[in-house]
Design a protein around this motif. Structure first.
Motif, short mmCIF file in Angstrom:
data_model
loop_
_atom_site.label_atom_id
_atom_site.label_comp_id
_atom_site.label_asym_id
_atom_site.label_seq_id
_atom_site.Cartn_x
_atom_site.Cartn_y
_atom_site.Cartn_z
N ALA A 134 0.87 -1.18 0.00
CA ALA A 134 0.00 0.00 0.00
C ALA A 134 0.90 1.23 0.00
CB ALA A 134 -0.90 0.00 1.22
N ARG A 135 0.47 2.25 -0.71
CA ARG A 135 1.28 3.46 -0.81
C ARG A 135 0.65 4.58 0.02
NH1 ARG A 135 1.26 7.75 -4.03
NH2 ARG A 135 -0.26 6.88 -5.46
N HIS A 136 1.47 5.13 0.89
CA HIS A 136 1.08 6.30 1.68
C HIS A 136 1.34 7.52 0.81
CE1 HIS A 136 1.20 9.27 4.96
NE2 HIS A 136 0.51 8.38 5.65
N ARG A 137 0.50 8.52 0.89
CA ARG A 137 0.64 9.72 0.04
C ARG A 137 1.96 10.46 0.30
NH1 ARG A 137 -3.23 9.53 -3.98
NH2 ARG A 137 -5.20 8.98 -3.05
N THR A 164 5.80 6.86 0.84
CA THR A 164 6.32 5.63 1.41
C THR A 164 5.42 4.47 1.01
OG1 THR A 164 5.09 5.94 3.46
CG2 THR A 164 7.34 6.81 3.41
N ARG A 165 6.01 3.31 0.98
CA ARG A 165 5.25 2.09 0.69
C ARG A 165 5.26 1.22 1.93
NH1 ARG A 165 7.26 2.56 -4.82
NH2 ARG A 165 5.41 2.68 -6.12
N THR A 201 2.79 -6.22 9.06
CA THR A 201 3.62 -5.28 8.30
C THR A 201 4.96 -5.06 8.98
OG1 THR A 201 2.77 -3.33 9.47
CG2 THR A 201 1.57 -4.05 7.47
N GLY A 202 5.19 -5.77 10.08
CA GLY A 202 6.43 -5.58 10.83
C GLY A 202 6.34 -4.47 11.86
N ASN A 203 5.16 -3.89 12.02
CA ASN A 203 4.95 -2.81 12.98
C ASN A 203 3.66 -3.12 13.74
OD1 ASN A 203 3.67 -0.32 13.98
ND2 ASN A 203 5.39 0.73 13.01
N VAL A 208 -3.75 7.69 2.37
CA VAL A 208 -3.37 6.36 1.91
C VAL A 208 -4.02 6.11 0.56
CG1 VAL A 208 -3.39 3.89 2.44
CG2 VAL A 208 -3.22 5.55 4.31
N SER A 209 -3.22 5.72 -0.41
CA SER A 209 -3.75 5.45 -1.75
C SER A 209 -4.85 4.40 -1.67
CB SER A 209 -2.63 4.95 -2.65
OG SER A 209 -3.17 4.53 -3.89
N PRO A 210 -5.91 4.57 -2.46
CA PRO A 210 -6.95 3.55 -2.47
C PRO A 210 -6.49 2.24 -3.14
CG PRO A 210 -7.44 5.24 -4.08
CD PRO A 210 -6.24 5.70 -3.30
#
Length: 172
Positions: free
Chosen positions: A25-28, A31-32, A67-69, A157-159
């Motif tokens: 998922a891509r954050h605006r 970052t991915r 996601t590791g977080n 967050v990108s759709p």
């Protein structure tokens, strides 16, 4: 790969150790976020003589997002996927079409958060040595399934979420 498709006919189950159900998922903010689901089960019926008679069913435990977080995982599970109310994400195939020597479009119903929409995922058979391994990448718009938290995340967050699948199945 030298195995004939007809030799692959049979019933299979996903091998949890060698299967990856991942996403990006891509954050605006450019970052991915990469993640995967750790809890799932799936069955596949392959018909090498008539691939259109093949089928698949996948059930993912929504609260196993990783996601590791841990904080982000809890947020995704609780507010995006609403795992308490909708504990599973389900895909049930409705159509399989062979598109090349080792490629297949698998169409089915994908259900998340109680919302079902048809999707078609292009799979490639990449290994057949007793077990079978398929890979696929497909972009989905999470908003079709109402996978969102609030208005701010709609902007931040990108759709579009990229599914990154590598599925290894063992004959039953």
């Amino acid at each position: 790969m030298t195995t004939k498709l007809s030799e692959l006919t049979g019933d299979y189950v996903l091998d949890a150790e060698r299967t990856r159900i991942g996403f990006v998922a891509r954050h605006r903010m450019a970052t991915r976020v990469r993640g995967r689901f750790a809890g799932f089960e799936g069955v596949v019926r392959l018909d090498g003589d008539d691939p259109s008679a093949s089928s698949a069913r996948l059930t993912i435990q929504a609260d196993t997002v990783d996601t590791g977080n841990k904080q982000r995982d809890d947020q995704l599970s609780k507010t995006f996927l609403v795992a308490a109310a909708y504990p599973t994400i389900m895909f049930v195939s409705t159509k399989v079409e062979q598109t090349g020597a080792t490629t297949f479009d698998v169409t089915g119903d994908l259900t998340m958060r109680g919302v079902t929409h048809p999707v078609t995922v292009p799979f490639e058979l990449i290994e057949a040595d007793g077990d079978v391994t398929f890979k696929a990448t497909q972009t989905l718009n999470r908003m079709h399934w109402q996978v969102n938290w609030n208005a701010l995340t709609t902007v931040m967050v990108s759709p579009d979420v990229i599914l990154d699948l590598q599925l290894t199945a063992t004959r039953r």
